[in-house]
Design a protein around this motif. Structure first.
Motif, short mmCIF file in Angstrom:
data_model
loop_
_atom_site.label_atom_id
_atom_site.label_comp_id
_atom_site.label_asym_id
_atom_site.label_seq_id
_atom_site.Cartn_x
_atom_site.Cartn_y
_atom_site.Cartn_z
N ARG A 120 17.50 -15.03 26.41
CA ARG A 120 17.92 -15.70 25.18
C ARG A 120 19.29 -16.36 25.34
NH1 ARG A 120 14.56 -16.07 20.44
NH2 ARG A 120 15.93 -16.59 18.71
N VAL A 121 20.22 -15.68 26.01
CA VAL A 121 21.54 -16.26 26.26
C VAL A 121 21.41 -17.49 27.15
CG1 VAL A 121 23.75 -15.87 27.43
CG2 VAL A 121 22.85 -14.15 25.86
N GLU A 122 20.57 -17.41 28.18
CA GLU A 122 20.38 -18.56 29.07
C GLU A 122 19.81 -19.75 28.31
OE1 GLU A 122 17.91 -16.93 32.11
OE2 GLU A 122 19.59 -16.18 33.30
N ASP A 123 18.89 -19.50 27.38
CA ASP A 123 18.34 -20.59 26.58
C ASP A 123 19.42 -21.24 25.73
OD1 ASP A 123 15.84 -20.11 27.61
OD2 ASP A 123 15.09 -19.00 25.86
N ARG A 124 20.28 -20.43 25.13
CA ARG A 124 21.34 -20.99 24.28
C ARG A 124 22.35 -21.78 25.12
NH1 ARG A 124 22.15 -19.22 19.09
NH2 ARG A 124 20.66 -17.68 18.29
N GLU A 125 22.67 -21.26 26.29
CA GLU A 125 23.61 -21.98 27.15
C GLU A 125 22.99 -23.29 27.64
OE1 GLU A 125 26.46 -18.59 29.13
OE2 GLU A 125 24.49 -18.89 30.04
N ALA A 126 21.70 -23.28 27.93
CA ALA A 126 21.04 -24.52 28.35
C ALA A 126 21.04 -25.55 27.23
CB ALA A 126 19.61 -24.22 28.79
N ALA A 127 21.07 -25.05 25.98
CA ALA A 127 21.09 -25.95 24.83
C ALA A 127 22.50 -26.42 24.47
CB ALA A 127 20.45 -25.26 23.62
N GLY A 128 23.52 -25.93 25.21
CA GLY A 128 24.87 -26.42 25.01
C GLY A 128 25.88 -25.42 24.51
N ASP A 129 25.46 -24.20 24.19
CA ASP A 129 26.42 -23.19 23.74
C ASP A 129 27.30 -22.74 24.89
OD1 ASP A 129 25.38 -23.29 21.23
OD2 ASP A 129 24.59 -21.23 21.21
N ASP A 130 28.56 -22.39 24.60
CA ASP A 130 29.37 -21.70 25.60
C ASP A 130 28.95 -20.23 25.63
OD1 ASP A 130 30.79 -20.19 23.59
OD2 ASP A 130 32.14 -21.88 23.30
N ARG A 131 29.48 -19.46 26.58
CA ARG A 131 29.02 -18.09 26.78
C ARG A 131 29.24 -17.24 25.53
NH1 ARG A 131 28.17 -14.78 31.15
NH2 ARG A 131 26.78 -16.49 31.74
N TRP A 132 30.43 -17.29 24.93
CA TRP A 132 30.70 -16.41 23.80
C TRP A 132 29.88 -16.78 22.58
CZ3 TRP A 132 32.75 -11.85 24.37
CH2 TRP A 132 33.56 -11.60 25.47
N SER A 133 29.67 -18.08 22.36
CA SER A 133 28.80 -18.49 21.25
C SER A 133 27.37 -18.02 21.48
CB SER A 133 28.84 -20.01 21.08
OG SER A 133 30.13 -20.46 20.73
N ALA A 134 26.92 -18.12 22.74
CA ALA A 134 25.57 -17.66 23.08
C ALA A 134 25.43 -16.16 22.88
CB ALA A 134 25.24 -18.05 24.51
N LEU A 135 26.45 -15.42 23.25
CA LEU A 135 26.40 -13.96 23.08
C LEU A 135 26.37 -13.58 21.61
CD1 LEU A 135 28.92 -12.82 25.86
CD2 LEU A 135 26.44 -12.50 25.87
N ARG A 136 27.23 -14.21 20.80
CA ARG A 136 27.25 -13.88 19.38
C ARG A 136 25.92 -14.25 18.71
NH1 ARG A 136 32.52 -16.11 20.02
NH2 ARG A 136 34.14 -14.51 19.78
#
Length: 490
Positions: free
Chosen positions: A454-470
């Motif tokens: 799920r984090v990888e999907d969010r990062e691929a969509a443009g989120d930075d790491r902390w935004s993806a984690l939250r």
């Protein structure tokens, strides 16, 4: 370590007196194992779950004091960090719907706790390591305001003589940081499973628990991130090992045993483990009580063995021996401490059913599993599973190196089912809970795998790491409340 202790300083005389008392307790314990009647008629099982607190944004909420005050429930207790609490589910037998009763009790408790926590701006999350913890949370000020935690932290740092080093390397990322207290330990939230045994069967249950520890971790890993880094699938394991390490680098080279310890051999008696505690580990909390255990036993009463128990609570075995007294009668338990919390109550109960069933089946086998594999192989399985999770390959007697999920599907689930039958678990309850483990293995999805994807999907969509984690943690919390097992999450 549930014992309350007052803030204090210890003199050299305190340590000498305490060492003598611990050794006396050990002698009395040996005599009790020979002579005393332990509670064995109707073995009980138990369950404890440690929880994290977050705010509406998914960041840690340092509010356990407020949450516990609002709850006013003795089943909930403080934990090491201000973002932790723990719930103790009343012990029960497994027969006649015991697992279902555990599940219903845990869900009721967590629902009530969530309602009370939300009133002070906090929410519960069942996860092994809270992924939104930042460096700012790794400070002494984050410890719960309880004297025992500060005292323990001071004693560990004093024994170590330097700051605690956390150094963990994952498949592509590394974390290296230091801490001036044991607060990194608070990042590790676990599920603790208790199984009561007789003195004669304790060794078999402990050995079996050690032998299957790697399998448990592989299928249940739920701690892939720490301080923003993707590390081991069950990062709790190396983190806990390092966060309470009293050894300097020089002592490690000399071969001094660590306080977080897998162990080094199969045992023949519960006495072996308590004797190792006394032989290898100096007391961290040399608190000496007035009770004379020898006099208590001579008078026909059951001694508390308070010093031996407190010392045992500061040696952090992944499968810990427990001596306890209930209604004046002593009993023994194996405390299985290696699983992460969550992701859901149903996943937690599936993990419990798998452990209770498998450990009984192996403990009662005609040919012990531990006579067919080395202790070092069990330890290697444990750390490989913590690092790789569902993708781990483990050693198993008669098979060799095998995928953890294939091992569970082909060999261990039938054994777990037979063990649950021996406990008196109803077939429908057995099949429902072991079915969750089966589907998790077929999907190669545990909490850690879901979270990383799920984090990888969010990062691929443009989120930075902390935004993806939250964002992922908030998604996780929402699905946690559905109680649908993690393998079925989208």
């Amino acid at each position: 370590m549930g014992k309350e202790v007052a803030a204090q300083e210890f003199s050299r005389a305190d340590r000498t007196r305490h060492r003598e008392k611990v050794r006396l307790c050990l002698d009395v314990f040996a005599r009790m194992l020979r002579e005393s009647a332990f509670e064995t008629d109707d073995p009980m099982t138990g369950l404890e779950v440690e929880l994290n607190l977050i705010d509406d944004a998914g960041d840690p909420a340092l509010k356990n004091g407020e949450v516990l005050a609002n709850l006013a429930d003795p089943d909930f207790q403080t934990e090491l960090g201000q973002f932790n609490i723990e719930v103790n589910v009343p012990p029960s037998t497994l027969r006649d719907g015991g697992l279902g009763a555990f599940e219903a009790s845990l869900r009721r408790s967590l629902n009530a706790a969530e309602e009370k926590a939300s009133e002070v701006g906090a929410h519960l999350v069942m996860i092994g390591v809270l992924p939104t913890l930042g460096e700012g949370h790794m400070a002494t000020e984050t410890l719960s305001p309880n004297p025992r935690y500060r005292l323990l932290s001071e004693q560990i740092l004093a024994a170590r003589g330097e700051d605690i080093l956390i150094d963990i390397t994952g498949p592509s990322e590394r974390l290296r940081t230091t801490a001036d207290s044991i607060i990194p330990e608070a990042a590790c939230t676990s599920t603790q499973l208790h199984v009561q045994t007789t003195p004669d069967t304790f060794a078999a249950y402990w050995n079996a628990s050690q032998a299957i520890a790697g399998v448990q971790l592989a299928i249940s890993a739920n701690s892939p991130y720490l301080l923003g880094r993707e590390l081991w699938r069950e990062t709790r394991i190396p983190l806990f090992e390092q966060a309470t390490d009293t050894r300097s680098e020089e002592l490690k080279v000399q071969g001094v045993r660590p306080r977080v310890w897998f162990g080094e051999r199969w045992i023949t008696s519960v006495f072996d483990l308590f004797e190792e505690n006394v032989r290898y580990f100096p007391a961290l909390l040399p608190i000496t009580e007035d009770q004379d255990p020898q006099a208590e036993l001579d008078a026909g009463r059951t001694p508390d063995l308070a010093e031996l128990r407190l010392h045992n609570g500061t040696v952090y075995r992944w499968n810990r021996p427990i001596y306890d007294v209930a209604d004046g009668v002593p009993h023994l338990r194996v405390e299985n401490r290696l699983l992460a919390a969550g992701p859901t109550v149903s996943d937690t109960m599936a993990n419990a059913a798998f452990y209770f069933g498998l450990v009984r089946s192996l403990a009662e086998a005609d040919r012990p599993l531990w006579s067919q594999m080395s202790f070092s192989a069990a330890e290697e399985n444990f750390h490989s599973a913590a690092e790789q999770g569902a993708e781990a390959r483990l050693y198993w007697p008669g098979v060799g190196q095998v995928s953890a999920t294939e091992l569970v599907l082909r060999r261990l689930l039938p054994l777990a089912a037979r063990g649950l039958d021996s406990w008196g678990v109803e077939p429908a309850e057995r099949d429902r809970l072991l079915g969750i483990v089966e589907q998790r293995c077929l999907a190669h999805t545990n909490g850690a795998e879901w979270f990383v994807r799920r984090v990888e999907d969010r990062e691929a969509a443009g989120d930075d790491r902390w935004s993806a984690l939250r964002g992922t943690l908030l998604d996780y919390r929402e699905r946690m409340h559905s109680n649908e097992p993690v393998h079925a999450w989208d």
